[in-house]
Design a protein around this motif. Structure first.
Motif, PDB file in Angstrom:
ATOM      1  N   PRO A 231       0.830  -1.208   0.000  1.00 23.13           N
ATOM      2  CA  PRO A 231       0.000   0.000   0.000  1.00 23.13           C
ATOM      3  C   PRO A 231       0.868   1.262   0.000  1.00 23.13           C
ATOM      4  N   GLY A 232       0.588   2.154  -0.939  1.00 28.17           N
ATOM      5  CA  GLY A 232       1.352   3.391  -1.036  1.00 28.17           C
ATOM      6  C   GLY A 232       2.695   3.254  -1.716  1.00 28.17           C
ATOM      7  N   ALA A 233       2.931   2.119  -2.374  1.00 27.49           N
ATOM      8  CA  ALA A 233       4.227   1.887  -3.018  1.00 27.49           C
ATOM      9  C   ALA A 233       4.464   2.868  -4.161  1.00 27.49           C
ATOM     10  N   VAL A 234       5.741   3.102  -4.444  1.00 25.92           N
ATOM     11  CA  VAL A 234       6.159   3.922  -5.582  1.00 25.92           C
ATOM     12  C   VAL A 234       6.394   2.988  -6.767  1.00 25.92           C
ATOM     13  N   VAL A 235       5.737   3.269  -7.883  1.00 27.92           N
ATOM     14  CA  VAL A 235       5.864   2.445  -9.083  1.00 27.92           C
ATOM     15  C   VAL A 235       6.397   3.326 -10.208  1.00 27.92           C
ATOM     16  N   VAL A 236       7.519   2.911 -10.793  1.00 27.71           N
ATOM     17  CA  VAL A 236       8.152   3.662 -11.878  1.00 27.71           C
ATOM     18  C   VAL A 236       8.004   2.857 -13.159  1.00 27.71           C
ATOM     19  N   LEU A 237       7.398   3.466 -14.155  1.00 26.55           N
ATOM     20  CA  LEU A 237       7.141   2.794 -15.425  1.00 26.55           C
ATOM     21  C   LEU A 237       7.991   3.424 -16.520  1.00 26.55           C
TER      22      LEU A 237
END
Length: 272
Positions: free
Chosen positions: A237-243
């Motif tokens: 929950p609340g993770a940082v996701v870089v695409l």
């Protein structure tokens, strides 16, 4: 009428003036030559320095050169601030440190970091500023492993000791497991047994996803076109996701934060 300068009396009268003009011209010429010599020396020094700097930072062996302009850095700082909400001084400092990490890792490691200076430094600076909920990091697609090492170091500066999981087939040049492990060692740290693990295989393989599903990740870095719903399901929950630029449409549960250089940043939904 004879010329004034051919008159002996005129010559005698004007001789001091001629001498004064000649002296002044000699002094001016001498000063100009001194300045010109100094300029030649300065240019030669700059050429020597530029050559050495070029050996360190030019595009040989990587995607592009590592010599950003002041304008590029200013734009990057603005983009990082817009995504992270960080203050200007802190953001510029972190972008500067990220750039130093980029240069150092490519100088010490085998291979390079994929992407432009702005994209790599944006990732390294922005992820810690976004305050991920935990130190578990998932990198899908690693190439040489240098980005993971850099991210470990940047997170450690913020007081987070990362546990890195890398998913990659590592099935031949340029990605080889021995190279990746050697480069990941540049991330430093206390050397905990679970500080780095490599899950060989493609993220699309259900068996690979099962092996890495023992934790929920605070940071997920997705390089390439992968199943983003499966990525979301591994996020804390609340993770940082870089695409990366090749990523497909975001599924529900990943809220876009904005773009920095070539990458899109998202926040995973928090627990209800």
């Amino acid at each position: 009428m004879p010329s004034l300068l051919s008159n002996r009396l005129a010559k005698r009268v004007l001789r001091p003036a001629f001498a004064l003009v000649e002296q002044r011209m000699e002094r001016a010429t001498s000063a100009f030559q001194t300045d010109l010599d100094a300029l030649h020396h300065a240019v030669a020094d700059l050429r020597r320095q530029s050559y050495g700097l070029g050996l360190l930072l030019d595009r040989a062996g990587r995607d592009g050169h590592r010599m950003p302009t002041a304008t590029q850095v200013d734009v990057l700082v603005r983009e990082v601030r817009a995504v992270t909400g960080g203050d200007g001084e802190r953001t510029r400092h972190d972008v500067t440190v990220a750039y130093r990490h980029l240069v150092a890792l490519e100088a010490l490691g085998a291979g390079g970091l994929p992407g432009t200076v702005s994209d790599v430094c944006g990732r390294l600076a922005a992820v810690p500023l976004l305050a991920p909920p935990n130190g578990d990091v998932l990198e899908i697609g690693t190439l040489h492993g240098l980005f993971g090492a850099g991210l470990q170091r940047m997170l450690r500066r913020g007081g987070v000791e990362a546990r890195l999981t890398v998913v990659d087939p590592l099935d031949g040049p340029p990605a080889r497991e021995d190279v990746v492990r050697g480069n990941l060692a540049l991330g430093g740290g206390a050397g905990a047994a679970d500080a780095v693990r490599i899950a060989r295989g493609g993220f699309g393989d259900a068996a690979v996803r099962e092996r890495i599903a023992d934790r929920r990740y605070g940071v997920l870095v997705v390089n390439g076109d992968h199943d983003l719903a499966a990525v979301r399901d591994l996020a804390a929950p609340g993770a940082v996701v870089v695409l990366g630029p090749d990523a497909g449409p975001r599924p529900p549960g990943l809220t876009g934060l904005g773009r920095i250089a070539d990458s899109v940043y998202c926040r995973a939904a928090t627990a209800s």
